[in-house]
Design an enzyme around this catalytic site. Structure first.
Site, PDB file in Angstrom:
ATOM      1  N   HIS A   7      93.606  53.383 142.609  1.00 24.54           N
ATOM      2  CA  HIS A   7      94.807  53.256 143.433  1.00 24.54           C
ATOM      3  C   HIS A   7      95.359  51.835 143.341  1.00 24.54           C
ATOM      4  CE1 HIS A   7      93.576  57.065 145.082  1.00 24.54           C
ATOM      5  NE2 HIS A   7      92.447  56.555 145.524  1.00 24.54           N
ATOM      6  N   GLU A  47      90.466  52.503 150.496  1.00 21.74           N
ATOM      7  CA  GLU A  47      89.899  53.624 151.232  1.00 21.74           C
ATOM      8  C   GLU A  47      88.406  53.439 151.449  1.00 21.74           C
ATOM      9  OE1 GLU A  47      91.283  56.641 148.576  1.00 21.74           O
ATOM     10  OE2 GLU A  47      89.433  56.725 147.432  1.00 21.74           O
ATOM     11  N   HIS A 105      87.061  55.102 140.707  1.00 24.98           N
ATOM     12  CA  HIS A 105      86.125  55.902 141.511  1.00 24.98           C
ATOM     13  C   HIS A 105      86.396  57.389 141.349  1.00 24.98           C
ATOM     14  CE1 HIS A 105      89.734  55.409 143.957  1.00 24.98           C
ATOM     15  NE2 HIS A 105      89.441  56.569 144.499  1.00 24.98           N
ATOM     16  N   ARG A 125      95.386  58.891 137.870  1.00 26.32           N
ATOM     17  CA  ARG A 125      94.248  59.570 137.237  1.00 26.32           C
ATOM     18  C   ARG A 125      94.067  59.063 135.822  1.00 26.32           C
ATOM     19  NH1 ARG A 125      96.950  64.670 138.530  1.00 26.32           N
ATOM     20  NH2 ARG A 125      96.476  65.016 140.699  1.00 26.32           N
TER      21      ARG A 125
HETATM   22 ZN    ZN Z   1      90.729  57.740 145.752  1.00 25.65          ZN
END
Ligand code: ZN
Length: 326
Positions: A105, A122, A180, A200
């Site tokens: 991200h 996150e 991740h 992605r």
């Molecule tokens: Zn994520």
């Protein structure tokens, strides 16, 4: 003195998301309703346009959380959030029956420029895992940006990442820029910045139910990825403390949010101060939340928004709760 109007406490219902990797725990064990074949994610505290949370109680029943905040003003978010461009957090339950794509991200600066939203840092609190479950967490080998791009192209990227076993109770902090992926057979609670910007890099060559490969975002991923190697430590950051009838374990936090596990046998008292609203996500147990004016039933999966400056509230019952403050 004029009476100070304080908005009531909100009980929230999530938007559910079906994906190619989702399981059925959120439907079968948590009782959330969906027309989909699976429920990969429940967006339990969300003002994001891609999946709002809805108020289930009181005078705001049926409105989205975002509508209530627009009506009541950003004061209900607390002084820590005044003037921020977006609602600060998005809290989800995620049920990964199959593995998620390997992803990264952007940070705030990049996401503001290219996605017109927050970046995404996150953190995960692992609730349940299959035997042998693992996840991908940062780089094992230090690569240059060119080597990273080649590893994606050649399909060898998984040789260069950390694949780490997980167990219930693990705390996984993922700053923006860290590569991740959640592995298969993992149920977790996620607290993140309110953002849906995901790049992605590898999706295991899977096809969705229409037979299509999901889009990859390799150029943007190469731009934002942090290629330094990381140390893996999934233990909670803080010690357990007894406070107000509960055992509180500080799990992790950053400039955007602070996550605490609250475990109580009979109940506890706490308060929402001027600085931040409080989010409570019930992980286990049953009980009630009580204030001077309200009684709200709590069960596994309940999501509660307590406005900033609300003051005291009490919780009754034997419960395990993920508390988030900003
Ligand atoms: Zn994520």
């Amino acid at each position: 003195m004029l009476p100070i109007y304080i908005m009531e406490i909100l009980s929230l219902y999530p938007t559910l998301k079906e994906t190619i990797w989702g399981g059925r725990s959120l439907i079968d064990d948590y009782g959330f309703e969906t027309d989909g074949d699976n429920a990969a994610e429940a967006w339990l505290l969300s003002c994001h346009k891609d999946g709002p949370s809805f108020v289930m109680n009181g005078e705001y029943e049926g409105k989205t959380l975002a509508q209530v905040i627009a009506e009541e003003g950003e004061g209900v978010l607390g002084t820590n959030n005044i003037g921020k461009p977006d609602f600060p957090v998005l809290i989800k339950l995620i049920d990964a029956r199959d593995k998620l794509s390997v992803q990264v991200h952007p940070d705030d600066a990049y996401a503001r420029e290219y996605e017109n939203e927050n970046g995404k840092t996150e953190a995960w609190y692992v609730l349940k895992c299959d035997e042998g479950a693992s996840l991908i967490y940062g780089m094992k080998n230090s690569l240059s940006r060119d080597e990273f791009a080649s590893a994606i192209e050649n399909g060898t990227l998984l040789d260069d990442v950390n694949v780490v076993a997980v167990k219930p109770g693990d705390v996984v902090y993922i700053p923006s820029g860290m590569l991740h992926a959640i592995g298969e057979g993992i149920l977790l609670a996620e607290v993140q910045q309110s953002s849906n910007s995901t790049y992605r890099v590898f999706d295991y060559n899977r096809r969705d139910k229409n037979g299509n490969l999901r889009e990859l975002h390799i150029k943007k991923a190469v731009d934002v990825v942090d290629l330094s190697t990381v140390d893996v430590d999934f233990s909670a950051t803080g010690d357990k403390k007894i406070s107000g009838g509960a055992e509180k374990t500080y799990l992790t936090g950053c400039e955007y949010f602070r996550m605490t596990l609250v475990e109580t046998k009979e109940g506890y008292e706490d308060s929402a101060t001027d600085e931040s609203f409080v989010s409570l996500l019930v992980l286990e147990g049953e009980g009630e939340l009580r204030s001077d004016e309200q009684v709200i039933a709590l069960k596994k999966g309940s999501s509660i928004f307590i406005p900033a400056s609300f003051g005291k509230y009490s919780i009754c019952g034997e419960l395990s709760i993920l508390e988030t403050r900003t």
